[in-house]
Design a protein around this motif. Structure first.
Motif, PDB file in Angstrom:
ATOM      1  N   ARG A 106      -6.173  -9.708  -4.178  1.00 51.92           N
ATOM      2  CA  ARG A 106      -6.545  -8.436  -3.546  1.00 51.92           C
ATOM      3  C   ARG A 106      -5.397  -7.877  -2.703  1.00 51.92           C
ATOM      4  O   ARG A 106      -5.137  -6.668  -2.704  1.00 51.92           O
ATOM      5  N   PHE A 107      -4.698  -8.752  -1.991  1.00 49.21           N
ATOM      6  CA  PHE A 107      -3.534  -8.336  -1.203  1.00 49.21           C
ATOM      7  C   PHE A 107      -2.466  -7.741  -2.115  1.00 49.21           C
ATOM      8  O   PHE A 107      -1.933  -6.662  -1.851  1.00 49.21           O
ATOM      9  N   GLU A 108      -2.174  -8.422  -3.207  1.00 45.12           N
ATOM     10  CA  GLU A 108      -1.161  -7.941  -4.157  1.00 45.12           C
ATOM     11  C   GLU A 108      -1.572  -6.600  -4.770  1.00 45.12           C
ATOM     12  O   GLU A 108      -0.733  -5.718  -4.973  1.00 45.12           O
ATOM     13  N   GLU A 109      -2.870  -6.439  -5.063  1.00 51.10           N
ATOM     14  CA  GLU A 109      -3.350  -5.168  -5.604  1.00 51.10           C
ATOM     15  C   GLU A 109      -3.113  -4.032  -4.607  1.00 51.10           C
ATOM     16  O   GLU A 109      -2.702  -2.931  -4.993  1.00 51.10           O
ATOM     17  N   TRP A 110      -3.384  -4.303  -3.319  1.00 50.89           N
ATOM     18  CA  TRP A 110      -3.148  -3.282  -2.309  1.00 50.89           C
ATOM     19  C   TRP A 110      -1.665  -2.974  -2.185  1.00 50.89           C
ATOM     20  O   TRP A 110      -1.273  -1.809  -2.048  1.00 50.89           O
ATOM     21  N   LEU A 111      -0.821  -3.996  -2.244  1.00 49.16           N
ATOM     22  CA  LEU A 111       0.628  -3.749  -2.197  1.00 49.16           C
ATOM     23  C   LEU A 111       1.065  -2.868  -3.358  1.00 49.16           C
ATOM     24  O   LEU A 111       1.860  -1.936  -3.170  1.00 49.16           O
ATOM     25  N   ASP A 112       0.547  -3.154  -4.550  1.00 47.76           N
ATOM     26  CA  ASP A 112       0.888  -2.352  -5.723  1.00 47.76           C
ATOM     27  C   ASP A 112       0.443  -0.898  -5.554  1.00 47.76           C
ATOM     28  O   ASP A 112       1.180   0.029  -5.886  1.00 47.76           O
ATOM     29  N   ARG A 113      -0.764  -0.703  -5.035  1.00 46.73           N
ATOM     30  CA  ARG A 113      -1.264   0.671  -4.807  1.00 46.73           C
ATOM     31  C   ARG A 113      -0.376   1.419  -3.822  1.00 46.73           C
ATOM     32  O   ARG A 113      -0.052   2.587  -4.016  1.00 46.73           O
ATOM     33  N   LEU A 114      -0.026   0.729  -2.743  1.00 47.42           N
ATOM     34  CA  LEU A 114       0.785   1.362  -1.713  1.00 47.42           C
ATOM     35  C   LEU A 114       2.202   1.657  -2.205  1.00 47.42           C
ATOM     36  O   LEU A 114       2.799   2.657  -1.805  1.00 47.42           O
ATOM     37  N   ALA A 115       2.725   0.811  -3.079  1.00 45.69           N
ATOM     38  CA  ALA A 115       4.058   1.048  -3.641  1.00 45.69           C
ATOM     39  C   ALA A 115       4.032   2.218  -4.617  1.00 45.69           C
ATOM     40  O   ALA A 115       4.951   3.041  -4.640  1.00 45.69           O
TER      41      ALA A 115
END
Length: 151
Positions: free
Chosen positions: A77-86
């Motif tokens: 979930r953390f990685e998914e949020w990082l991807d969205r923010l990037a």
């Protein structure tokens, strides 16, 4: 006491408070809001270098308060949020703040999400102004006064 010493003492106090509330923090909304907060803080300065990504992922996986949830799920979930923010910094930030807002009516969870953000922000030994600003913005979304958290 120097600012750095106060930050370290504050981080220890926050962690102790979170551990005391662990049994109250088992809800999926708290999990999701916490991961959105972690990603917002990690990307506060506009970039996430690999070392920061690893440090925050390690913190997520080994933080006792988040121990109610499977570590691999938290990291995903953390990685998914990082991807969205990037991919879309502004849209991703708005989405993350909406996710955080879902715990607004739950005072214990709201405060815990803010405290998780503070712990993540201080995990590198420096809780900088951009990280503080992101956590303060989350406070506003959660109807919490930032000064309650020394922001």
């Amino acid at each position: 006491m120097a600012l750095w010493d106060r930050l370290k003492a504050s981080a220890r106090t926050v962690q102790t408070e979170l551990e005391a509330r662990r049994s109250d923090l088992k809800d999926g909304a708290f999990r999701d809001a916490s991961m959105a907060m972690c990603a917002l803080v990690a990307t506060a300065d506009g970039t996430v270098d690999p070392a920061e990504r690893r440090r925050v992922a390690y913190l997520i996986e080994h933080n006792e308060i988040l121990g109610n949830f499977p570590a691999d799920e938290l990291r995903r979930r953390f990685e998914e949020w990082l991807d969205r923010l990037a991919a879309d910094p502004e849209g991703g930030k708005e989405s993350a703040l909406r996710e955080i807002a879902k715990v607004r009516r739950r005072p214990v969870e709201s405060r815990a999400v803010v405290q998780v953000g503070i712990v993540v922000g201080g995990s590198d030994g420096h809780f900088d102004l951009t990280e503080r600003a992101v956590v303060a913005e989350a406070c506003h979304v959660l109807d919490l006064p930032p000064h309650e958290f020394d922001l």
